[in-house]
Design a protein around this motif. Structure first.
Motif, PDB file in Angstrom:
ATOM      1  N   TYR A  63      47.749 -57.710 -61.712  1.00  0.00           N
ATOM      2  CA  TYR A  63      46.957 -56.726 -62.452  1.00  0.00           C
ATOM      3  C   TYR A  63      46.289 -57.386 -63.651  1.00  0.00           C
TER       4      TYR A  63
ATOM      5  N   ASN B 121      43.334 -59.721 -62.747  1.00  0.00           N
ATOM      6  CA  ASN B 121      42.084 -59.014 -62.451  1.00  0.00           C
ATOM      7  C   ASN B 121      41.423 -58.503 -63.726  1.00  0.00           C
TER       8      ASN B 121
ATOM      9  N   GLU C 284      36.509 -56.010 -53.134  1.00  0.00           N
ATOM     10  CA  GLU C 284      37.736 -56.587 -52.587  1.00  0.00           C
ATOM     11  C   GLU C 284      37.896 -56.189 -51.127  1.00  0.00           C
TER      12      GLU C 284
ATOM     13  N   HIS D  14      31.537 -47.697 -50.932  1.00  0.00           N
ATOM     14  CA  HIS D  14      32.386 -48.754 -50.398  1.00  0.00           C
ATOM     15  C   HIS D  14      31.723 -49.480 -49.222  1.00  0.00           C
TER      16      HIS D  14
ATOM     17  N   ASN E 198      37.413 -50.167 -55.299  1.00  0.00           N
ATOM     18  CA  ASN E 198      38.107 -51.272 -55.958  1.00  0.00           C
ATOM     19  C   ASN E 198      39.439 -50.812 -56.540  1.00  0.00           C
ATOM     20  N   HIS E 199      40.386 -51.758 -56.648  1.00  0.00           N
ATOM     21  CA  HIS E 199      41.704 -51.477 -57.201  1.00  0.00           C
ATOM     22  C   HIS E 199      41.597 -51.066 -58.664  1.00  0.00           C
ATOM     23  N   ALA E 200      42.589 -50.307 -59.132  1.00  0.00           N
ATOM     24  CA  ALA E 200      42.598 -49.831 -60.519  1.00  0.00           C
ATOM     25  C   ALA E 200      42.532 -50.969 -61.522  1.00  0.00           C
ATOM     26  N   SER E 201      43.125 -52.129 -61.177  1.00  0.00           N
ATOM     27  CA  SER E 201      43.098 -53.265 -62.101  1.00  0.00           C
ATOM     28  C   SER E 201      41.679 -53.769 -62.303  1.00  0.00           C
TER      29      SER E 201
END
Length: 244
Positions: free
Chosen positions: A178, A181, A244, A221, A201-204
């Motif tokens: 985390y 990123n 990602e 996306h 995208n991931h929260a990080s």
């Protein structure tokens, strides 16, 4: 060391940082000094900063070449990093003109520096990359949280909190992926730049985009056509595509 003074030993046990609450070399109007030296006073011994005693104890980088500490800027505590020798100008990592950032702790593996901050209105535990990027709130609780230290594996932090009414001890895990990123995005772009971020995208990554202070454009996306259209109509100093 005086009231409010402190000391920290380097990981190899060869050097010590001394945080005096009174001037080491008194002179009119002087303040307490932060110095770093070996135990015999032969190597180092350079004055790193003044008026740093009440910002918590200093902390060493794992290789023993740098010291992180809290120093005052216009009456507010900020986290600085300086060379052990004291020959180079310290670098202000948090540079916060409103809040107080204090009591730093360098992770044993060197990947991050944890610290306390009242920037949310109460004391919380924050972490950042060793260059000051990717500053994130790890505790995010209305209680007063005060930093203890890292675990030997650099994957957990112990801290005290008033969340149950007393000063109980807590442990929180640290997700290094985390932080990586968050820190990477903040290191690549900033104010005046534009990030094109995939909607899933991931929260990080999302946090990294937000903390970078760059403008963020979200595209559907995996939709390269929509991304191409956004790139065509969105000029900027620097443009970063994150997916990602």
């Amino acid at each position: 060391l005086g009231i409010g003074g402190s000391a920290a030993m380097s990981a190899d046990g060869k050097h010590i940082a001394l945080n005096f609450s009174i001037p080491f070399d008194p002179e009119p109007g002087g303040t307490g000094d932060l110095i770093a030296s070996d135990f015999l006073g032969i190597e180092g011994g350079g004055r790193i900063a003044g008026d740093a005693a009440r910002g918590g104890r200093p902390t060493w980088s794992p290789d023993g070449t740098k010291v992180a500490y809290a120093g005052k800027v216009n009456g507010r505590w900020n986290i600085f990093v300086a060379a052990r020798s004291g020959t180079n100008d310290p670098v202000n990592l948090t540079n916060d003109a409103v809040a107080n950032d204090r009591n730093p702790r360098w992770a044993p593996d060197g990947h991050a520096i944890a610290f306390e901050s009242d920037r949310t209105g109460n004391w919380e535990i924050f972490s950042m990359a060793s260059n000051g990027t990717g500053q994130i709130d790890l505790t995010n609780d209305p209680a007063e949280d005060r930093l203890g230290d890292w675990s030997p594996g650099s994957d957990r932090l112990v801290f005290s909190s008033t969340r149950t009414g007393g000063g109980d001890l807590y442990v929180t895990g640290i997700n290094s992926g985390y932080q990586a990123n968050v820190g990477l995005v903040s290191a690549l772009v900033g104010e005046g730049d534009v990030i094109f971020s995939d909607a899933l995208n991931h929260a990080s990554i999302i946090d990294g985009c937000r903390l970078s202070r760059a403008r963020v454009v979200v595209y559907p996306h995996g939709d390269v056509d929509a991304l191409e259209q956004q790139l065509r109509v969105t000029p900027a100093r620097r443009r970063l595509i994150v997916s990602e």
